[in-house]
Motif scaffolding. Sequence first.
Motif, short mmCIF file in Angstrom:
data_model
loop_
_atom_site.label_atom_id
_atom_site.label_comp_id
_atom_site.label_asym_id
_atom_site.label_seq_id
_atom_site.Cartn_x
_atom_site.Cartn_y
_atom_site.Cartn_z
N LEU A 93 2.80 -61.16 37.71
CA LEU A 93 1.93 -60.03 38.06
C LEU A 93 1.21 -60.29 39.38
O LEU A 93 1.11 -59.42 40.23
CB LEU A 93 0.91 -59.77 36.95
CG LEU A 93 1.44 -59.13 35.67
CD1 LEU A 93 0.35 -59.13 34.60
CD2 LEU A 93 1.92 -57.70 35.92
N LEU A 97 3.33 -58.32 42.00
CA LEU A 97 2.73 -56.99 41.96
C LEU A 97 1.42 -56.96 42.77
O LEU A 97 1.30 -56.20 43.74
CB LEU A 97 2.49 -56.56 40.52
CG LEU A 97 1.89 -55.18 40.30
CD1 LEU A 97 2.63 -54.11 41.09
CD2 LEU A 97 1.90 -54.82 38.82
N PRO A 149 14.29 -51.97 33.60
CA PRO A 149 14.34 -53.44 33.72
C PRO A 149 14.07 -54.15 32.41
O PRO A 149 13.28 -53.68 31.60
CB PRO A 149 13.26 -53.75 34.76
CG PRO A 149 12.49 -52.50 34.96
CD PRO A 149 13.29 -51.35 34.45
N THR A 151 13.36 -57.57 32.45
CA THR A 151 12.59 -58.78 32.78
C THR A 151 11.30 -58.33 33.47
O THR A 151 11.24 -57.23 34.03
CB THR A 151 13.35 -59.71 33.75
OG1 THR A 151 13.62 -58.99 34.96
CG2 THR A 151 14.64 -60.23 33.15
N SER A 152 10.31 -59.20 33.45
CA SER A 152 9.07 -58.90 34.18
C SER A 152 9.34 -58.85 35.67
O SER A 152 8.78 -58.02 36.40
CB SER A 152 8.01 -59.96 33.87
OG SER A 152 7.68 -59.90 32.49
N THR A 155 10.82 -55.56 36.45
CA THR A 155 9.79 -54.53 36.31
C THR A 155 8.89 -54.51 37.54
O THR A 155 8.58 -53.45 38.08
CB THR A 155 8.94 -54.82 35.05
OG1 THR A 155 9.81 -54.83 33.90
CG2 THR A 155 7.86 -53.77 34.86
N GLN A 156 8.47 -55.70 37.97
CA GLN A 156 7.55 -55.77 39.11
C GLN A 156 8.23 -55.30 40.39
O GLN A 156 7.61 -54.62 41.22
CB GLN A 156 7.02 -57.20 39.23
CG GLN A 156 6.08 -57.55 38.07
CD GLN A 156 6.14 -59.01 37.65
OE1 GLN A 156 6.75 -59.84 38.33
NE2 GLN A 156 5.51 -59.34 36.53
N LEU A 158 10.61 -53.09 40.58
CA LEU A 158 10.73 -51.63 40.48
C LEU A 158 9.40 -50.94 40.77
O LEU A 158 9.34 -49.92 41.47
CB LEU A 158 11.24 -51.25 39.08
CG LEU A 158 11.39 -49.76 38.81
CD1 LEU A 158 12.41 -49.13 39.75
CD2 LEU A 158 11.79 -49.51 37.36
N ILE A 159 8.33 -51.50 40.23
CA ILE A 159 7.01 -50.92 40.47
C ILE A 159 6.70 -50.95 41.97
O ILE A 159 6.19 -49.97 42.53
CB ILE A 159 5.95 -51.68 39.64
CG1 ILE A 159 6.09 -51.31 38.16
CG2 ILE A 159 4.54 -51.38 40.15
CD1 ILE A 159 5.21 -52.12 37.22
N ASP B 166 7.18 -53.28 29.76
CA ASP B 166 7.31 -54.73 29.90
C ASP B 166 6.32 -55.49 29.00
O ASP B 166 6.66 -56.50 28.40
CB ASP B 166 7.15 -55.15 31.36
CG ASP B 166 7.74 -56.54 31.60
OD1 ASP B 166 8.87 -56.79 31.12
OD2 ASP B 166 7.08 -57.37 32.25
N ARG B 169 7.91 -55.38 25.68
CA ARG B 169 9.03 -56.33 25.59
C ARG B 169 8.51 -57.74 25.34
O ARG B 169 9.08 -58.52 24.57
CB ARG B 169 9.84 -56.29 26.89
CG ARG B 169 11.12 -57.12 26.89
CD ARG B 169 11.78 -57.10 28.27
NE ARG B 169 10.95 -57.70 29.29
CZ ARG B 169 10.86 -59.01 29.52
NH1 ARG B 169 11.57 -59.85 28.82
NH2 ARG B 169 10.05 -59.47 30.45
#
Lengths: 339, 339
Positions: A93, A97, A149, A151-152, A155-156, A158-159, B166, B169
Amino acid sequence: MKLLITGGGGFLGARLARTLLARGTLDGQRIERMVLTDIAPPPADLVADPRVEARTGALLTQTEALKTEAFDGVFHLASAVSGECEADFDLGLRSNLDSTRALLDALRANVNAGGKVTRFVFSSSVAVFGPDPAVPFPKLVADDTLPTPQTSYGTQKLICEHLIADYTRKGYLDGRAARLMTVTVRPGKPNGAASSFFSGIIREPLAGVESICPVSPDVSHPMASPTRTVEGLIAVYEATREAFVGRTALNLPGLNVRVADMLDALEEVAGPKVRALVRFERDERVAGIVANWPSGATAVRAGKLGLHPHDNFADIIRLYIEDCKAQPNANQTLKGLSL
Amino acid sequence: MKLLITGGGGFLGARLARTLLARGTLDGQRIERMVLTDIAPPPADLVADPRVEARTGALLTQTEALKTEAFDGVFHLASAVSGECEADFDLGLRSNLDSTRALLDALRANVNAGGKVTRFVFSSSVAVFGPDPAVPFPKLVADDTLPTPQTSYGTQKLICEHLIADYTRKGYLDGRAARLMTVTVRPGKPNGAASSFFSGIIREPLAGVESICPVSPDVSHPMASPTRTVEGLIAVYEATREAFVGRTALNLPGLNVRVADMLDALEEVAGPKVRALVRFERDERVAGIVANWPSGATAVRAGKLGLHPHDNFADIIRLYIEDCKAQPNANQTLKGLSL
């Protein structure tokens, strides 16, 4: 022009920096200054270039100062890798992110103070794609496949794609997100990425060292050489907004190959003894992550920018061998070739 | 059980609270305590309920304390609306993105301290969808349509969808994101949402007041009544994980209607004099935002949960009139019916 490369001390960032410095120009402008940020210092050859300024430390500690510093262009490559982000949720994160958000807000602060709109290339990842039971998951993921996604890290990424699209829409930057395929063959040591073995099963045998493949030989995945990946990032930077089309991320080209195909190519290039150095030993953690990755990708939009995947994996291995031969430690990195 | 409703002082939040308190149970458990957070206090009837605790103030100022407070369930409805987010970029980031992230991290802190996994329903929005030149934009947006939001509000909602997926998950919460269609007819005064006029062109004429429609009568959009929207949120909460399917957001049902159809329904229910109170006067700001919204939606996954749109818009208007009649100020809100 003045450029910023985040993650400029890393493998891809340093390679991008070296390529740009050798070209001397980007999008028709002379590169006068290049700032490289990373948690570790960049390689000595980059530090020695008078155009380069290295800033060592976490990106998040550097963004406040960037609010009053103008850049013509940014390549934002800094990132914690997939394996790290699964192991340490907060790290992902923060590194992927929060750091991106802070960087975007620094560029926005420049614009709000009357400064210029910075061109911004973001290295997103094929890891944005993954199977979710609620939606169909295609055999080959395309530019416009719905990312779900698993995975984290994905996800990050994509965000960040969506943040960059919105900051761009608002006129705070000229952002373009390009999804990198798995970059193979990476030199050096394994890293924390779950995809690290894709390089390891080629790099280690070429160095005469045994390598363990943690997944089945049937696992298929889109791969790109470091050279083509850097070319892709530069082409995305140099594209006009019209040629980039829209604000959604595009896939960079990848060659869709199975692990078995990679090893066949290794045998073709380096012989059966080198190939025999790869041993299969399943790692459930890695196999579990990789099982949720796409088995292949298409890159129609990148194709329109003149970017294409390699024709075969042997070419990717040969490029790696050429890279090694140009380095002083080639007798170590290519030790396996004398087997 | 103990519930938290963020935005619990707002129209939908208060209505959800009232519905749940009247039921007395949720997912088979007795509702013993209900915390309502909002920047304004909830309506008096809710405050008077002994099960309700109202906490007034920005959500972001309340999340630190939530790290050590356990909830069985959360309905996260608090949000700045689309028009506000376009006008004030920082407000949108703070209210819609940072607040959600802080709320998720508070629930994660509970889990990390050995606490229970909270069930979490997030009110996402049809505004996640929009046309981007790089991808096809379907006539009707589906659960699995690629979202390419064209507003900051839609971007922030989409980002929250992915954060929630996420965190789910990883086992930090049991999250379900449901995309609300435009809720019509909202009572009260216009708000800062670009979609506010969709209620205004029905509500104002029914009250005998002129209303200005800022877009063309051909504009089509998916609409849902407040009643069905609240039913949808509750059904998504009560669904098993298996019935919800996967971790991606689903569309709540909406009736796809044109503004002209809405006004025909208004005439059907309330007569031509009431309809004549609507005047068309284009507002470029609102029309520009709405032009990027989908003209309709499908909701296949919600249908499998037993949720369906209204058959026609006249039914939605009749529901609004029933609601008004139950209120003491019906002589004002329905003044137009005596025209």
